[in-house]
Design a protein around this motif. Sequence first.
Motif, PDB file in Angstrom:
ATOM      1  N   UNK A 118       0.835  -1.203   0.000  1.00 26.03           N
ATOM      2  CA  UNK A 118       0.000   0.000   0.000  1.00 26.03           C
ATOM      3  C   UNK A 118       0.872   1.257   0.000  1.00 26.03           C
ATOM      4  N   UNK A 119       1.958   1.221   0.771  1.00 22.73           N
ATOM      5  CA  UNK A 119       2.864   2.371   0.805  1.00 22.73           C
ATOM      6  C   UNK A 119       3.517   2.593  -0.559  1.00 22.73           C
ATOM      7  N   UNK A 120       3.888   1.499  -1.219  1.00 25.61           N
ATOM      8  CA  UNK A 120       4.506   1.611  -2.534  1.00 25.61           C
ATOM      9  C   UNK A 120       3.545   2.260  -3.527  1.00 25.61           C
ATOM     10  N   UNK A 121       2.291   1.826  -3.524  1.00 28.62           N
ATOM     11  CA  UNK A 121       1.334   2.385  -4.478  1.00 28.62           C
ATOM     12  C   UNK A 121       1.043   3.854  -4.188  1.00 28.62           C
ATOM     13  N   UNK A 122       1.009   4.222  -2.919  1.00 29.54           N
ATOM     14  CA  UNK A 122       0.842   5.651  -2.617  1.00 29.54           C
ATOM     15  C   UNK A 122       2.030   6.451  -3.142  1.00 29.54           C
ATOM     16  N   UNK A 123       3.221   5.873  -3.007  1.00 35.38           N
ATOM     17  CA  UNK A 123       4.422   6.558  -3.498  1.00 35.38           C
ATOM     18  C   UNK A 123       4.379   6.691  -5.022  1.00 35.38           C
ATOM     19  N   UNK A 124       4.014   5.616  -5.706  1.00 38.03           N
ATOM     20  CA  UNK A 124       3.897   5.657  -7.159  1.00 38.03           C
ATOM     21  C   UNK A 124       2.890   6.721  -7.568  1.00 38.03           C
ATOM     22  N   UNK A 125       1.742   6.743  -6.878  1.00 38.50           N
ATOM     23  CA  UNK A 125       0.674   7.690  -7.238  1.00 38.50           C
ATOM     24  C   UNK A 125       1.126   9.135  -7.077  1.00 38.50           C
ATOM     25  N   UNK A 126       1.955   9.402  -6.056  1.00 39.05           N
ATOM     26  CA  UNK A 126       2.416  10.782  -5.844  1.00 39.05           C
ATOM     27  C   UNK A 126       3.267  11.276  -7.002  1.00 39.05           C
ATOM     28  N   UNK A 127       3.894  10.359  -7.740  1.00 31.10           N
ATOM     29  CA  UNK A 127       4.726  10.759  -8.864  1.00 31.10           C
ATOM     30  C   UNK A 127       3.984  10.823 -10.180  1.00 31.10           C
TER      31      UNK A 127
END
Length: 384
Positions: A118-127
């Motif tokens: 979930x943290x990875x996908x939030x990070x991807x989404x921020x970019x």
Amino acid sequence: MRILYVSPYPPARDGIGTYTHVLARAVRDRGHEVAVVAARPHPDAPEEVIGTLGGGVAPLRAAVARFRPDVVHVQFAVPAFGVRTLAVARWLAGPGVPVVATLHEVTRDTALLRGPGRALYRHIARGCDRLIVHTRAARDTLGALGLDDNATVVPHFSAPPPPATGTAAGLRARFGLGDARVLLAFGHIHVSKGLDDLVRAMAALPPATLGAVRVVVAGAVRRRHGPFRVFEARDHLHQAMVRRLARRHGLRDRLVFTGYVPDGDIAAWFAAAEAVVLPYRDAEQSGVANLARAFGVPVIATTAGGLAELFEGSPWAVPPGAPDRLAAAITDLLATGPDAGAVTPTPDMVPDSGTSDTDLSTVTARTIAVYEAVRNPLAPLPGN
């Protein structure tokens, strides 16, 4: 526009890579320029591949600068990039152009990897400036992560495979199928795809039905890299368990494993199939399902994930993890024939170009509309 795709890419054996190749070709046919940053190097990479992740940051940035993209489109799933996932995340931090990401397996990845996923996908989404998912169920997953405001649903397309070099008759002879009624389980072997449920369903078929059927598992375990090889090992163990289960039920001769399917044999397998079977326990979406629809081959599928949307109202849609219901659907289809919901395949079948929302032309147009929207916030986005 100049579109840069970041994705696995042929000749690598990867479903997302094949998706990107077909989409990029369709976008190019509409007059746009395309280039690709591949997940991994390959000596036979086509000319549109201008670089690879993990091949050095400076050369990659120089190649991208020479192409001067108007939009970067990342085709993302954790298994597709493996240990290069973090390279994708870092690279998204500042490409200097709008970034779109298609999240092919957000539900499966976050369920499997839990908090870190979930943290990875939030990070991807921020970019990213815009996210694309293939189903409403995937958008709901993004909603649980607080990311759905930035997401657009663009269905997985139905498109024909590469030109056929094999025939249904040739495959029947090669694998000793005779005139059996073929149920096709196509694609990578994965623990979530429910092959064990399919074996249990076969064991529950009436003897007369079972005697006329062969289940063809046309595919192999997906190769993984680095620490993700543990998931490859898990899938190999799953395949071995399915074989043992088939032997235990006396079904060894009813189950045929083909291994990796060359591009030229894909059309032939769908031509040979009486039906495609998708006994999935969970699913983000299914390129196999859309390929079956393009060929007019009936599909027996569970209602896992996005499959519920694809096969809403189908007489052969069953709950996941219910072998008895799966057996009943198989029996019904074989008894009533495909006319209840699809067209009977023939060896020389031409895929239906169609006009549905999964038609390649429609999906390409909607994807280009997303590109235009991230370049021009006043441009309309395709409807969800």
